[in-house]
Design a protein around this motif. Structure first.
Motif, PDB file in Angstrom:
ATOM      1  N   ASP A   1     -12.846 -93.789  12.331  1.00 32.92           N
ATOM      2  CA  ASP A   1     -12.255 -94.730  11.557  1.00 32.92           C
ATOM      3  C   ASP A   1     -12.069 -96.007  12.181  1.00 32.92           C
ATOM      4  OD1 ASP A   1     -11.726 -92.794   9.401  1.00 32.92           O
ATOM      5  OD2 ASP A   1      -9.627 -92.623  10.229  1.00 32.92           O
ATOM      6  N   GLY A   2     -11.748 -96.164  13.536  1.00 35.79           N
ATOM      7  CA  GLY A   2     -12.145 -97.260  14.273  1.00 35.79           C
ATOM      8  C   GLY A   2     -13.336 -98.032  14.393  1.00 35.79           C
ATOM      9  N   CYS A   3     -14.274 -97.149  14.328  1.00 30.55           N
ATOM     10  CA  CYS A   3     -15.796 -97.568  14.554  1.00 30.55           C
ATOM     11  C   CYS A   3     -16.160 -98.398  12.955  1.00 30.55           C
ATOM     12  CB  CYS A   3     -16.770 -96.647  14.705  1.00 30.55           C
ATOM     13  SG  CYS A   3     -16.835 -96.141  16.371  1.00 30.55           S
ATOM     14  N   SER A   4     -15.654 -97.404  11.948  1.00 33.77           N
ATOM     15  CA  SER A   4     -15.934 -97.926  10.611  1.00 33.77           C
ATOM     16  C   SER A   4     -15.195 -99.388  10.073  1.00 33.77           C
ATOM     17  CB  SER A   4     -15.205 -96.909   9.649  1.00 33.77           C
ATOM     18  OG  SER A   4     -16.001 -95.697   9.590  1.00 33.77           O
ATOM     19  N   GLY A   5     -13.940 -99.388  10.861  1.00 31.76           N
ATOM     20  CA  GLY A   5     -13.305-100.657  10.630  1.00 31.76           C
ATOM     21  C   GLY A   5     -13.888-101.562  11.540  1.00 31.76           C
ATOM     22  N   SER A   6     -14.244-101.572  12.302  1.00 33.69           N
ATOM     23  CA  SER A   6     -15.030-102.573  13.260  1.00 33.69           C
ATOM     24  C   SER A   6     -16.388-102.899  12.628  1.00 33.69           C
ATOM     25  CB  SER A   6     -15.318-102.096  14.789  1.00 33.69           C
ATOM     26  OG  SER A   6     -14.100-102.001  15.319  1.00 33.69           O
TER      27      SER A   6
ATOM     28  N   GLY B   1     -24.195 -98.655  12.886  1.00 36.09           N
ATOM     29  CA  GLY B   1     -22.799 -98.179  12.860  1.00 36.09           C
ATOM     30  C   GLY B   1     -23.054 -96.423  12.449  1.00 36.09           C
ATOM     31  N   GLN B   2     -23.930 -96.332  11.695  1.00 38.62           N
ATOM     32  CA  GLN B   2     -24.315 -94.919  11.527  1.00 38.62           C
ATOM     33  C   GLN B   2     -24.821 -94.061  12.697  1.00 38.62           C
ATOM     34  OE1 GLN B   2     -27.206 -95.088   8.161  1.00 38.62           O
ATOM     35  NE2 GLN B   2     -25.693 -94.948   6.679  1.00 38.62           N
ATOM     36  N   GLU B   3     -25.600 -94.726  13.389  1.00 37.38           N
ATOM     37  CA  GLU B   3     -26.283 -94.369  14.823  1.00 37.38           C
ATOM     38  C   GLU B   3     -25.234 -94.128  15.632  1.00 37.38           C
ATOM     39  OE1 GLU B   3     -29.917 -95.334  17.978  1.00 37.38           O
ATOM     40  OE2 GLU B   3     -29.221 -96.880  16.650  1.00 37.38           O
ATOM     41  N   LEU B   4     -24.311 -95.024  15.805  1.00 38.22           N
ATOM     42  CA  LEU B   4     -23.251 -94.819  16.459  1.00 38.22           C
ATOM     43  C   LEU B   4     -22.382 -93.514  16.266  1.00 38.22           C
ATOM     44  CD1 LEU B   4     -21.378 -95.858  19.129  1.00 38.22           C
ATOM     45  CD2 LEU B   4     -20.560 -97.363  17.666  1.00 38.22           C
ATOM     46  N   GLY B   5     -22.158 -93.341  15.040  1.00 31.69           N
ATOM     47  CA  GLY B   5     -21.297 -91.976  14.417  1.00 31.69           C
ATOM     48  C   GLY B   5     -22.043 -90.758  14.904  1.00 31.69           C
TER      49      GLY B   5
ATOM     50  N   ASP C   1     -19.619-104.652  22.009  1.00 34.67           N
ATOM     51  CA  ASP C   1     -18.107-104.525  22.723  1.00 34.67           C
ATOM     52  C   ASP C   1     -17.548-103.167  21.740  1.00 34.67           C
ATOM     53  OD1 ASP C   1     -17.992-106.819  23.737  1.00 34.67           O
ATOM     54  OD2 ASP C   1     -17.338-107.904  22.220  1.00 34.67           O
ATOM     55  N   LEU C   2     -18.224-102.744  20.244  1.00 33.70           N
ATOM     56  CA  LEU C   2     -17.621-101.861  19.750  1.00 33.70           C
ATOM     57  C   LEU C   2     -18.331-100.422  20.413  1.00 33.70           C
ATOM     58  CD1 LEU C   2     -16.601-100.209  17.392  1.00 33.70           C
ATOM     59  CD2 LEU C   2     -18.685-100.690  16.057  1.00 33.70           C
ATOM     60  N   ILE C   3     -19.528-100.698  20.909  1.00 33.44           N
ATOM     61  CA  ILE C   3     -20.102 -99.304  21.608  1.00 33.44           C
ATOM     62  C   ILE C   3     -19.258 -99.049  22.936  1.00 33.44           C
ATOM     63  CG2 ILE C   3     -22.250 -98.832  22.950  1.00 33.44           C
ATOM     64  CD1 ILE C   3     -23.753-100.239  21.286  1.00 33.44           C
ATOM     65  N   GLU C   4     -18.903-100.061  23.692  1.00 30.98           N
ATOM     66  CA  GLU C   4     -18.271-100.076  24.954  1.00 30.98           C
ATOM     67  C   GLU C   4     -16.570 -99.496  24.659  1.00 30.98           C
ATOM     68  OE1 GLU C   4     -16.894 -99.610  28.827  1.00 30.98           O
ATOM     69  OE2 GLU C   4     -18.904 -99.911  27.755  1.00 30.98           O
ATOM     70  N   GLN C   5     -16.066 -99.878  23.440  1.00 35.37           N
ATOM     71  CA  GLN C   5     -14.716 -99.333  23.213  1.00 35.37           C
ATOM     72  C   GLN C   5     -14.930 -97.860  22.807  1.00 35.37           C
ATOM     73  OE1 GLN C   5     -13.470-102.315  19.830  1.00 35.37           O
ATOM     74  NE2 GLN C   5     -13.413-103.831  21.289  1.00 35.37           N
ATOM     75  N   THR C   6     -15.876 -97.522  22.064  1.00 33.14           N
ATOM     76  CA  THR C   6     -16.214 -96.110  21.576  1.00 33.14           C
ATOM     77  C   THR C   6     -16.443 -95.256  22.627  1.00 33.14           C
ATOM     78  OG1 THR C   6     -17.128 -96.979  19.385  1.00 33.14           O
ATOM     79  CG2 THR C   6     -17.446 -94.574  19.968  1.00 33.14           C
ATOM     80  N   ARG C   7     -17.312 -95.856  23.551  1.00 32.68           N
ATOM     81  CA  ARG C   7     -17.530 -95.043  24.486  1.00 32.68           C
ATOM     82  C   ARG C   7     -15.982 -94.628  25.602  1.00 32.68           C
ATOM     83  NH1 ARG C   7     -17.808 -94.891  29.802  1.00 32.68           N
ATOM     84  NH2 ARG C   7     -17.123 -96.972  30.041  1.00 32.68           N
ATOM     85  N   GLN C   8     -15.371 -95.856  25.890  1.00 37.06           N
ATOM     86  CA  GLN C   8     -14.152 -95.477  26.700  1.00 37.06           C
ATOM     87  C   GLN C   8     -13.273 -94.681  25.577  1.00 37.06           C
ATOM     88  OE1 GLN C   8     -12.545 -99.397  27.196  1.00 37.06           O
ATOM     89  NE2 GLN C   8     -14.234 -99.949  28.612  1.00 37.06           N
TER      90      GLN C   8
ATOM     91  N   THR D   1     -19.417 -83.196  30.318  1.00 38.20           N
ATOM     92  CA  THR D   1     -20.190 -84.312  30.534  1.00 38.20           C
ATOM     93  C   THR D   1     -20.255 -85.373  29.541  1.00 38.20           C
ATOM     94  OG1 THR D   1     -22.406 -83.425  29.913  1.00 38.20           O
ATOM     95  CG2 THR D   1     -21.905 -83.212  32.128  1.00 38.20           C
ATOM     96  N   LEU D   2     -20.422 -86.672  29.726  1.00 37.61           N
ATOM     97  CA  LEU D   2     -20.414 -87.629  28.780  1.00 37.61           C
ATOM     98  C   LEU D   2     -21.589 -88.646  28.941  1.00 37.61           C
ATOM     99  CD1 LEU D   2     -19.025 -89.231  26.286  1.00 37.61           C
ATOM    100  CD2 LEU D   2     -17.817 -90.693  28.234  1.00 37.61           C
ATOM    101  N   GLU D   3     -22.328 -88.907  27.860  1.00 38.92           N
ATOM    102  CA  GLU D   3     -23.454 -89.875  27.867  1.00 38.92           C
ATOM    103  C   GLU D   3     -22.975 -90.851  26.967  1.00 38.92           C
ATOM    104  OE1 GLU D   3     -27.053 -87.875  27.008  1.00 38.92           O
ATOM    105  OE2 GLU D   3     -27.187 -86.846  28.640  1.00 38.92           O
ATOM    106  N   SER D   4     -23.409 -92.226  27.507  1.00 41.94           N
ATOM    107  CA  SER D   4     -22.942 -93.491  26.909  1.00 41.94           C
ATOM    108  C   SER D   4     -23.721 -93.604  25.583  1.00 41.94           C
ATOM    109  CB  SER D   4     -23.155 -94.490  27.680  1.00 41.94           C
ATOM    110  OG  SER D   4     -22.187 -94.705  28.608  1.00 41.94           O
ATOM    111  N   ALA D   5     -23.074 -93.918  24.491  1.00 36.98           N
ATOM    112  CA  ALA D   5     -23.719 -94.248  23.095  1.00 36.98           C
ATOM    113  C   ALA D   5     -24.525 -95.569  23.461  1.00 36.98           C
ATOM    114  CB  ALA D   5     -22.887 -94.145  21.921  1.00 36.98           C
ATOM    115  N   SER D   6     -25.482 -95.713  22.551  1.00 34.35           N
ATOM    116  CA  SER D   6     -26.142 -97.072  22.360  1.00 34.35           C
ATOM    117  C   SER D   6     -26.797 -97.323  21.143  1.00 34.35           C
ATOM    118  CB  SER D   6     -27.425 -96.776  23.447  1.00 34.35           C
ATOM    119  OG  SER D   6     -28.265 -95.856  22.933  1.00 34.35           O
ATOM    120  N   SER D   7     -26.953 -98.613  20.659  1.00 36.53           N
ATOM    121  CA  SER D   7     -27.089 -98.971  19.405  1.00 36.53           C
ATOM    122  C   SER D   7     -27.450-100.532  19.355  1.00 36.53           C
ATOM    123  CB  SER D   7     -25.994 -98.512  18.374  1.00 36.53           C
ATOM    124  OG  SER D   7     -26.631 -98.859  16.874  1.00 36.53           O
ATOM    125  N   THR D   8     -28.466-100.725  18.739  1.00 37.29           N
ATOM    126  CA  THR D   8     -29.036-102.404  18.625  1.00 37.29           C
ATOM    127  C   THR D   8     -29.371-102.538  17.377  1.00 37.29           C
ATOM    128  OG1 THR D   8     -31.042-101.901  19.298  1.00 37.29           O
ATOM    129  CG2 THR D   8     -29.433-102.213  21.137  1.00 37.29           C
TER     130      THR D   8
END
Length: 568
Positions: A326-331, A511-515, A406-413, A435-442
């Motif tokens: 929901d936070g991602c969608s809002g952003s 946003g879809q890729e991040l989801g 900024d959104l990617i970093e917030q989501t990763r955190q 384990t955790l891998e960082s998300a990425s999107s451009t």
């Protein structure tokens, strides 16, 4: 693109399969049985994958040189369909396998009743798989099966689910993209998933006949760049028109390339692919066995309540994904509103500036003959507007990129924080590390984007009537100038709208890729662990039963570890 599995060639797959089946549970045994059957058949399974309406079924038909699979203008294929070689004395037919296990042989003409959305809407017939057996040189001589899959990203959710299930079974793959629209974020994600298991991947840019020579060259170069970045290695992209079949030079080159690959690498890649499937199955078996082993150890020591508490904590963490989503969608929505506001605010000033530039530069058109003036002036107008809109577009893209990062970093955190809670809880009980891998999107540049300066429907050229030729050249020049200056605001607003729409679309894709990355991360860690713990905690065995289960699991763990050692 091939994966490095040379070490798997040393694996005695037949012996390992036999021993692994003795250590497997129900679902694992079914997977191993399918692998044993494929090892006996010695046929390379080539999956034709891609989003809905990219021309996958048309491509399979073109390879087979016959209209075998249904095609259409709407998302059509609803069930994965394997096309394989019929026996020398076997009649051509299809076999439908249902979810309850029973089978039904059908005529090829009845395929649409089972494999299409129109004939089997929502898969109400509960079809699990369809195998088509035909007499075709490609399938017989090259020992290959072609698998047509439902489109991922379809409006029908069950299509995407069935396509995802088919992906786990591929040996090699043909990823079907289109030249228009260009490769999307979801398709990059699909390619990434394919590349982790496919021993060889062809990437096709289908429907290439929609673009002219320069546009197609640009689209191929862009797609190769995106695909190479996605998999971390150079990838070739072949442009073709599957609808034209072998009459299309691009498709003819692909067909020749596919045959050459099957002759040169088909047998060895099949062995490598089956070894990879077997190894992944063993790894999954070992993970599940270890989780069960440690969970039952808690039960043996009277700590079953701790396991239940861990399960509850993990469930809470899993449910938090909705908060993160929901936070991602809002952003994403906020970034889109900011984009819309920026376009609205700049619109009047941009149009006014373009109009002033056209008026100020009009004197440079004095030497243009009057019968060529309108076309020349329109070209100048388009250049002025395009430059202005591109400047705004570049600035808007930079702002969106910054907001997206900024959104990617917030989501990763956020995900990292939740998984760290899970790590701590699991370490305290099961001694497992997550384990955790960082998300990425451009916002990848879209080579298919174009500005549109076509005239509105109903537009008539200035001085259209025959009496216009009686007017003086000076009057005609003045009239053209006035008409074009009056047209600038609407035309500038139109191009600004196209640029904004393009950025909106690419923002939604990001946003879809991040989801997708978020779901994959939590599914691979929390969801799988939850499923195993639910199974462990559903019964309350006696201490004797628990001891027996623990001993059985210890044997399973040691046995699977030994089998994995043989694979390295």
């Amino acid at each position: 693109m091939s994966i490095d599995t040379a070490a798997h060639d040393r694996l005695d797959a037949s012996q390992v399969l036999t021993r692994a089946r003795l250590l497997a549970t129900g679902p694992e045994r079914e997977r191993l049985d399918r692998l044993a059957g494929r090892l006996a058949d010695q046929r390379l399974r080539v999956l034709v994958a891609g989003e809905a309406k990219r021309g996958k079924s048309t491509l399979v038909n073109a390879l087979l040189q016959r209209q075998l699979l249904p095609t259409g203008v709407t998302p059509l294929t609803s069930v994965a369909t394997t096309v394989t070689a019929a026996g020398p004395r076997e009649n051509e037919h299809a076999t439908v396998v249902f979810h309850d296990g029973h089978r039904q042989d059908i005529a090829l003409g009845d395929l649409p009743r089972f494999v299409t959305e129109a004939g089997n809407p929502g898969n109400v017939a509960e079809v699990a798989d369809v195998v088509v057996r035909i007499h075709e040189v490609l399938l017989t001589e090259y020992a290959v099966d072609l698998v047509d899959t439902p489109g991922t990203g379809s409006v029908y959710t069950h299509n995407t689910t069935d396509a995802d299930a088919a992906l786990a079974t591929l040996d090699a793959a043909i990823l079907v993209l289109t030249a228009d629209p260009p490769i999307s974020a979801a398709e990059r994600q699909l390619l990434q998933r394919i590349s982790t298991t496919s021993v060889h991947t062809f990437v096709l840019l289908n429907k290439s006949d929609r673009l002219d020579g320069d546009e197609l060259t640009e689209a191929v170069a862009f797609t190769e760049q995106v695909c190479s970045q996605t998999v971390g290695a150079p990838m070739d992209v072949l442009a073709c028109s599957a609808r034209a079949g072998r009459a299309d030079p691009g498709f003819a080159r692909f067909h020749e390339s596919l045959q050459g690959y099957l002759v040169t690498h088909g047998v060895t890649d099949l062995r490598r692919a089956l070894a990879g499937h077997l190894r992944r199955t063993l790894v999954a078996m070992l993970d599940d066995a270890r989780i069960r082993q440690r969970s039952f150890q808690l039960a043996r020591t009277g700590s079953r309540d701790r396991a239940r508490q861990l399960r509850a904590r993990l469930a809470g963490i899993a449910s938090h994904r909705e908060v993160i989503r929901d936070g991602c969608s809002g952003s994403i929505l906020r970034l889109r509103r900011e984009l819309d506001t920026a376009a609205q605010e700049v619109g009047p000033a941009l149009a006014s500036s373009c109009r002033q530039q056209l008026a100020a530069g009009w004197a440079r058109l004095d030497t243009v003959p009057v019968d060529q003036l309108e076309a020349a002036a329109r070209w100048v107008m388009a250049s002025i507007i395009t430059t202005a809109v591109e400047d705004w577009r570049a600035r808007a893209t930079q702002r969106l990129e910054e907001g997206l990062q900024d959104l990617i970093e917030q989501t990763r955190q956020a995900v990292s924080a939740q998984l760290e809670l899970a790590r701590a809880a699991v370490r305290q009980t099961l001694d497992l590390n997550l384990t955790l891998e960082s998300a990425s999107s451009t916002l990848a540049v879209d080579p298919g984007f174009r500005y549109d300066y076509t005239r509105p429907v109903g537009w008539q050229a200035p001085l259209h009537s025959s009496w216009s030729h009686l007017r003086s050249a000076a009057y005609r020049r003045q009239k053209i100038r006035a008409d074009l200056l009056a047209e600038v605001p609407a035309m500038a607003d139109r191009q600004l709208g196209r640029a904004r729409s393009d950025l909106q679309r690419r923002l939604v894709e990001a946003g879809q890729e991040l989801g997708i990355a978020l779901d994959a991360e939590l599914h691979d860690t929390i969801d799988r662990l939850l499923a195993v713990m639910d199974e462990v905690l559903q019964d309350s065995p006696s201490s004797t039963e628990t001891d027996d289960l623990a001993a059985e699991l210890a044997v399973r763990v040691r046995g699977i570890e030994q089998l994995l050692d043989q694979a390295t």
